[in-house]
Design a protein around this motif. Sequence first.
Motif, PDB file in Angstrom:
ATOM      1  N   TYR A 148      35.167  38.537  45.197  1.00 49.15           N
ATOM      2  CA  TYR A 148      35.571  37.491  44.258  1.00 49.15           C
ATOM      3  C   TYR A 148      36.915  36.885  44.645  1.00 49.15           C
ATOM      4  O   TYR A 148      37.132  35.674  44.489  1.00 49.15           O
ATOM      5  CB  TYR A 148      35.590  38.038  42.830  1.00 49.15           C
ATOM      6  CG  TYR A 148      34.231  37.984  42.192  1.00 49.15           C
ATOM      7  CD1 TYR A 148      33.698  36.771  41.767  1.00 49.15           C
ATOM      8  CD2 TYR A 148      33.463  39.133  42.037  1.00 49.15           C
ATOM      9  CE1 TYR A 148      32.435  36.701  41.196  1.00 49.15           C
ATOM     10  CE2 TYR A 148      32.198  39.072  41.474  1.00 49.15           C
ATOM     11  CZ  TYR A 148      31.690  37.847  41.056  1.00 49.15           C
ATOM     12  OH  TYR A 148      30.435  37.776  40.511  1.00 49.15           O
ATOM     13  N   CYS A 152      37.476  32.894  45.439  1.00 48.77           N
ATOM     14  CA  CYS A 152      38.517  32.088  44.794  1.00 48.77           C
ATOM     15  C   CYS A 152      39.451  31.469  45.834  1.00 48.77           C
ATOM     16  O   CYS A 152      39.864  30.307  45.707  1.00 48.77           O
ATOM     17  CB  CYS A 152      39.322  32.944  43.820  1.00 48.77           C
ATOM     18  SG  CYS A 152      38.409  33.433  42.348  1.00 48.77           S
ATOM     19  N   GLU A 153      39.769  32.241  46.859  1.00 47.66           N
ATOM     20  CA  GLU A 153      40.627  31.736  47.933  1.00 47.66           C
ATOM     21  C   GLU A 153      39.990  30.524  48.611  1.00 47.66           C
ATOM     22  O   GLU A 153      40.650  29.504  48.846  1.00 47.66           O
ATOM     23  CB  GLU A 153      40.872  32.842  48.948  1.00 47.66           C
ATOM     24  CG  GLU A 153      41.665  32.412  50.172  1.00 47.66           C
ATOM     25  CD  GLU A 153      41.707  33.484  51.250  1.00 47.66           C
ATOM     26  OE1 GLU A 153      41.920  33.123  52.426  1.00 47.66           O
ATOM     27  OE2 GLU A 153      41.512  34.675  50.926  1.00 47.66           O
ATOM     28  N   ASN A 158      42.698  29.472  41.127  1.00 44.13           N
ATOM     29  CA  ASN A 158      43.208  30.745  40.629  1.00 44.13           C
ATOM     30  C   ASN A 158      42.066  31.528  39.981  1.00 44.13           C
ATOM     31  O   ASN A 158      41.241  30.933  39.272  1.00 44.13           O
ATOM     32  CB  ASN A 158      44.317  30.479  39.614  1.00 44.13           C
ATOM     33  CG  ASN A 158      45.061  31.744  39.232  1.00 44.13           C
ATOM     34  OD1 ASN A 158      44.511  32.603  38.543  1.00 44.13           O
ATOM     35  ND2 ASN A 158      46.300  31.846  39.658  1.00 44.13           N
ATOM     36  N   PRO A 159      41.997  32.845  40.199  1.00 45.67           N
ATOM     37  CA  PRO A 159      40.926  33.624  39.566  1.00 45.67           C
ATOM     38  C   PRO A 159      40.831  33.440  38.057  1.00 45.67           C
ATOM     39  O   PRO A 159      39.724  33.454  37.495  1.00 45.67           O
ATOM     40  CB  PRO A 159      41.299  35.070  39.921  1.00 45.67           C
ATOM     41  CG  PRO A 159      42.016  34.952  41.226  1.00 45.67           C
ATOM     42  CD  PRO A 159      42.806  33.675  41.120  1.00 45.67           C
ATOM     43  N   CYS A 162      38.406  30.819  36.848  1.00 46.04           N
ATOM     44  CA  CYS A 162      37.015  30.972  37.306  1.00 46.04           C
ATOM     45  C   CYS A 162      36.183  31.790  36.334  1.00 46.04           C
ATOM     46  O   CYS A 162      36.613  32.842  35.849  1.00 46.04           O
ATOM     47  CB  CYS A 162      36.971  31.661  38.669  1.00 46.04           C
ATOM     48  SG  CYS A 162      37.649  30.702  40.016  1.00 46.04           S
ATOM     49  N   LEU A 180      39.001  37.370  37.190  1.00 45.91           N
ATOM     50  CA  LEU A 180      38.164  36.290  36.693  1.00 45.91           C
ATOM     51  C   LEU A 180      37.740  36.558  35.254  1.00 45.91           C
ATOM     52  O   LEU A 180      38.019  37.632  34.707  1.00 45.91           O
ATOM     53  CB  LEU A 180      36.918  36.112  37.569  1.00 45.91           C
ATOM     54  CG  LEU A 180      37.126  35.504  38.957  1.00 45.91           C
ATOM     55  CD1 LEU A 180      37.676  36.519  39.943  1.00 45.91           C
ATOM     56  CD2 LEU A 180      35.827  34.918  39.487  1.00 45.91           C
TER      57      LEU A 180
END
Length: 222
Positions: A148, A152-153, A158-159, A162, A180
């Motif tokens: 995850y 996101c990267e 930003n997590p 998400c 997340l």
Amino acid sequence: MIKAVIFDMDGLMFDTERLQIQAWDYAGEKLGLGKMGHMVYKTLGMNIESSREIFVQEYGDKLIEEDLIRHARVFFNDYYEKNGIPIKTGLIELLSYLKENNYRLAVATSSSQKTVFSHFERVNIKEYFDVIVCGDMIKNSKPAPDIYLKACELLEVNPSECLALEDSPNGIRSAFSAGLKPVMIPDLIDPTDEILDMIHSKLLNLREVVNLLGAKWRRFQL
């Protein structure tokens, strides 16, 4: 605000976990080891490397991995040729809604790249996703947060911005530990109290994600 939605694949987008049980039952009987479908519950959400360790613990040197894969592949190929990939309720509707509303989309699945792209080609959904991260692209499998964090990267979000859609406890643990907002749509396993404490919502199907986003995250910042 929620800017991106990250999907698991097996058991979430496709009803393939139940097929995996049947495939491993078939393979186990072909190998003279009896039905092996119960191993799906022990390896749910894990990539090939992590699953291999669980199989070794269970069967030791009685099981030759290549033979298991070969027989399971025969089962899957026969099923898909006759029936296609079983799609979960609301998948296409949700993907269309997310794209129309400019969400960034990713896949974070423990399945291999070969399996993922084969499935996506069969059902013609690859174009919906901005990022695809597979189990053979990372070192540490779910429930570790690595997959995850990588998604996101690559999405450049930003997590905390998400939403993670998952069906399995290991997937929920992975998304939660990565920061997340996990939403669980249970498939084979219902959430325990531990998992319920991690998730933001529990839904019946993917169609309900449309209502969730429309009612909450489009208007309010969490």
